[in-house]
Scaffold this motif. Sequence first.
Motif, PDB file in Angstrom:
ATOM      1  N   TRP A 136       0.797  -1.127  -0.015  1.00  0.00           N
ATOM      2  CA  TRP A 136      -0.241  -0.085  -0.009  1.00  0.00           C
ATOM      3  C   TRP A 136       0.739   1.331  -0.098  1.00  0.00           C
ATOM      4  O   TRP A 136       0.597   2.161  -0.766  1.00  0.00           O
ATOM      5  CB  TRP A 136      -0.873   0.111   1.175  1.00  0.00           C
ATOM      6  CG  TRP A 136      -1.787   1.174   1.130  1.00  0.00           C
ATOM      7  CD1 TRP A 136      -3.156   1.355   0.594  1.00  0.00           C
ATOM      8  CD2 TRP A 136      -1.552   2.538   1.805  1.00  0.00           C
ATOM      9  NE1 TRP A 136      -3.528   2.664   0.979  1.00  0.00           N
ATOM     10  CE2 TRP A 136      -2.711   3.385   1.722  1.00  0.00           C
ATOM     11  CE3 TRP A 136      -0.520   2.851   2.897  1.00  0.00           C
ATOM     12  CZ2 TRP A 136      -2.494   4.415   2.380  1.00  0.00           C
ATOM     13  CZ3 TRP A 136      -0.499   4.118   3.390  1.00  0.00           C
ATOM     14  CH2 TRP A 136      -1.580   4.856   3.079  1.00  0.00           C
ATOM     15  N   LEU A 137       1.803   1.185   0.834  1.00  0.00           N
ATOM     16  CA  LEU A 137       2.834   2.394   0.740  1.00  0.00           C
ATOM     17  C   LEU A 137       3.598   2.679  -0.443  1.00  0.00           C
ATOM     18  O   LEU A 137       3.536   3.619  -1.147  1.00  0.00           O
ATOM     19  CB  LEU A 137       4.045   2.296   1.938  1.00  0.00           C
ATOM     20  CG  LEU A 137       3.426   2.320   3.256  1.00  0.00           C
ATOM     21  CD1 LEU A 137       4.415   1.793   4.458  1.00  0.00           C
ATOM     22  CD2 LEU A 137       3.058   3.716   3.499  1.00  0.00           C
ATOM     23  N   ALA A 138       3.677   1.364  -1.308  1.00  0.00           N
ATOM     24  CA  ALA A 138       4.498   1.563  -2.557  1.00  0.00           C
ATOM     25  C   ALA A 138       3.733   2.123  -3.531  1.00  0.00           C
ATOM     26  O   ALA A 138       3.929   3.078  -4.454  1.00  0.00           O
ATOM     27  CB  ALA A 138       5.116   0.129  -2.845  1.00  0.00           C
ATOM     28  N   LYS A 139       2.278   1.810  -3.431  1.00  0.00           N
ATOM     29  CA  LYS A 139       1.357   2.339  -4.497  1.00  0.00           C
ATOM     30  C   LYS A 139       1.094   3.710  -4.173  1.00  0.00           C
ATOM     31  O   LYS A 139       0.921   4.440  -5.315  1.00  0.00           O
ATOM     32  CB  LYS A 139       0.091   1.496  -4.426  1.00  0.00           C
ATOM     33  CG  LYS A 139       0.201   0.238  -5.238  1.00  0.00           C
ATOM     34  CD  LYS A 139      -1.155  -0.560  -4.939  1.00  0.00           C
ATOM     35  CE  LYS A 139      -0.821  -2.071  -5.533  1.00  0.00           C
ATOM     36  NZ  LYS A 139      -1.991  -2.913  -5.107  1.00  0.00           N
ATOM     37  N   THR A 140       1.152   3.994  -2.901  1.00  0.00           N
ATOM     38  CA  THR A 140       0.899   5.232  -2.469  1.00  0.00           C
ATOM     39  C   THR A 140       2.103   6.353  -2.823  1.00  0.00           C
ATOM     40  O   THR A 140       1.895   7.321  -3.408  1.00  0.00           O
ATOM     41  CB  THR A 140       0.612   5.654  -1.095  1.00  0.00           C
ATOM     42  OG1 THR A 140      -0.609   4.891  -0.600  1.00  0.00           O
ATOM     43  CG2 THR A 140       0.576   7.008  -0.621  1.00  0.00           C
ATOM     44  N   LYS A 141       3.233   5.890  -2.965  1.00  0.00           N
ATOM     45  CA  LYS A 141       4.394   6.356  -3.306  1.00  0.00           C
ATOM     46  C   LYS A 141       4.307   6.876  -4.627  1.00  0.00           C
ATOM     47  O   LYS A 141       4.795   7.781  -5.323  1.00  0.00           O
ATOM     48  CB  LYS A 141       5.645   5.842  -2.830  1.00  0.00           C
ATOM     49  CG  LYS A 141       7.045   6.515  -3.451  1.00  0.00           C
ATOM     50  CD  LYS A 141       7.889   5.496  -3.314  1.00  0.00           C
ATOM     51  CE  LYS A 141       7.858   4.274  -4.513  1.00  0.00           C
ATOM     52  NZ  LYS A 141       8.799   3.518  -4.880  1.00  0.00           N
TER      53      LYS A 141
END
Length: 174
Positions: A136-141
């Motif tokens: 989720w953090l990677a997609k948000t980034k």
Amino acid sequence: LHPGKKFDLITFFDVLEHLDDHNAFMEHIRSLIAEHGYIAMSMPYRKHAEWLMTGDWPPRHLTRWDRTSLIKFLEDRGFEVVYMTRRTEGLRYIILKLRFMFGSRFSFGLVRKIKASTPKSAEAQLKNSAVRTAEWLAKTKDALLFGLPALVIWLAMLPSEKRYITLYAIARRK
């Protein structure tokens, strides 16, 4: 496979641009299609932005097509185009292209590191909340880093044919 059989519909998606003898291919297709039968096809659109379709050159793609060239080609071989459209892949595609082109410069490897430190079974990794959080953090980034530039590019390309990357057509045998 089916001697003497005629088909009402034959499809070939992302095929024509790979062939070196279009005439032989279409002659064979015409021999298989029933009278007034249809063909449906797709191919990369000739006028697309080059950076959106890297690799759209020989030896990968031998030909490039636009609406005019495809209509003439099909009509000269006994087909009548009944539907044709160009498609763009939209904003998400541009985000993914930017991510592919520049993403490694902004990668922290967090997902890879967490997956490496968790049980190896796919089920275990899917259930692992640390993996889900890292993804989720990677997609948000990606959305933050590439979303705004992709939106600007997408808006700038709206009035241009360069935004289209695929050409779809349906034609009827005359």
